[in-house]
Motif scaffolding. Sequence first.
Motif, PDB file in Angstrom:
ATOM      1  N   LEU A 117       0.722  -1.188  -0.116  1.00 57.39           N
ATOM      2  CA  LEU A 117      -0.041   0.212   0.067  1.00 57.39           C
ATOM      3  C   LEU A 117       0.906   1.284   0.185  1.00 57.39           C
ATOM      4  O   LEU A 117       0.281   2.248  -0.524  1.00 57.39           O
ATOM      5  CB  LEU A 117      -1.194  -0.089   1.291  1.00 57.39           C
ATOM      6  CG  LEU A 117      -1.914  -1.171   1.261  1.00 57.39           C
ATOM      7  CD1 LEU A 117      -2.768  -1.120   2.644  1.00 57.39           C
ATOM      8  CD2 LEU A 117      -3.036  -0.734   0.245  1.00 57.39           C
ATOM      9  N   ASP A 118       1.925   1.129   0.927  1.00 57.68           N
ATOM     10  CA  ASP A 118       2.888   2.489   0.738  1.00 57.68           C
ATOM     11  C   ASP A 118       3.780   2.480  -0.355  1.00 57.68           C
ATOM     12  O   ASP A 118       4.398   3.544  -1.068  1.00 57.68           O
ATOM     13  CB  ASP A 118       3.910   2.229   2.106  1.00 57.68           C
ATOM     14  CG  ASP A 118       2.955   2.244   3.231  1.00 57.68           C
ATOM     15  OD1 ASP A 118       2.012   2.766   3.227  1.00 57.68           O
ATOM     16  OD2 ASP A 118       3.144   1.453   4.093  1.00 57.68           O
ATOM     17  N   ALA A 119       3.953   1.470  -1.177  1.00 61.42           N
ATOM     18  CA  ALA A 119       5.069   1.222  -2.101  1.00 61.42           C
ATOM     19  C   ALA A 119       4.487   1.556  -3.383  1.00 61.42           C
ATOM     20  O   ALA A 119       5.007   1.709  -4.422  1.00 61.42           O
ATOM     21  CB  ALA A 119       5.997  -0.175  -2.102  1.00 61.42           C
ATOM     22  N   THR A 120       3.062   1.592  -3.701  1.00 60.18           N
ATOM     23  CA  THR A 120       2.510   1.539  -4.720  1.00 60.18           C
ATOM     24  C   THR A 120       1.718   2.705  -5.110  1.00 60.18           C
ATOM     25  O   THR A 120       0.396   2.878  -5.405  1.00 60.18           O
ATOM     26  CB  THR A 120       1.717   0.447  -5.126  1.00 60.18           C
ATOM     27  OG1 THR A 120       0.814   0.031  -4.244  1.00 60.18           O
ATOM     28  CG2 THR A 120       2.331  -0.900  -5.290  1.00 60.18           C
ATOM     29  N   VAL A 121       2.283   3.916  -4.707  1.00 66.25           N
ATOM     30  CA  VAL A 121       1.545   5.363  -4.554  1.00 66.25           C
ATOM     31  C   VAL A 121       2.607   6.264  -5.513  1.00 66.25           C
ATOM     32  O   VAL A 121       3.552   5.981  -5.786  1.00 66.25           O
ATOM     33  CB  VAL A 121       1.309   5.879  -3.271  1.00 66.25           C
ATOM     34  CG1 VAL A 121       0.341   5.009  -2.561  1.00 66.25           C
ATOM     35  CG2 VAL A 121       2.705   6.132  -2.613  1.00 66.25           C
ATOM     36  N   GLY A 122       1.817   7.217  -6.216  1.00 65.11           N
ATOM     37  CA  GLY A 122       2.370   8.052  -6.988  1.00 65.11           C
ATOM     38  C   GLY A 122       2.770   7.675  -8.351  1.00 65.11           C
ATOM     39  O   GLY A 122       2.948   6.487  -8.695  1.00 65.11           O
TER      40      GLY A 122
END
Length: 236
Positions: A117-122
Amino acid sequence: MSEAANDMVRLLWGPPTKPTRGPKPALSLERIAAAGVEIADAEGLGAVSMQKVAGLLDFTKMSLYRYVPGKAELVALMVEAAVGEPPQDRHAHDWRAQLTAWAHHLTESFGRHPWLLDATVGPRVMGPKELTWLERVVTALDGHGLTGPERMDAAVLLAGHVRSIAQQSRAAGPDGSPEAELLTTIGTLVHQHADRYPALAAAMTGEDGRDQALDFGLDRILDGLAALITRRTGTA
């Protein structure tokens, strides 16, 4: 595309990286990614570092840099390794069943690796496996009267719903449930002030204790797509 993005593309999409100097390679991108995933699964994404991954593999930090330029590239490799492949297409002529399986499979991936969830943003470069997830949704909706951008938007909408539920589940903890946590947190207050919040009090009284947020939201999204498809083609 920036030089950094080009480097990421080469790492994720190009042939396996081999050191240009030094002894015969003793590591691989797969081993490095697996070590990073192991650390992130146990301690969270913030705990991942080049030093820690190198130590887990019993190599020096500098030897790791011969394969992976830095942490951003390491995380990209970890995402590609952890996200895996989307579910096999077992419902070739049923777009709704395909997207339901897709959403549940993605939910399970986030459950196994919450740090995704944190690694797949932006904005970022996606690897082949991750891009295949997007391909599956767009393919499932092909031929049903939707434009290309609409099919892309449907994929974003589905992924956003899954992410929202996964984030709530992560906050509730490994043994908790988002809806149960909500009831525990505000239920007593609502019922103590039922005269002020009568609709909430009545709704909570009718709660059957099951977590239905994922499927309820998913069904409503798919109902909306079905309605649009019917308007465009006359079929559901």
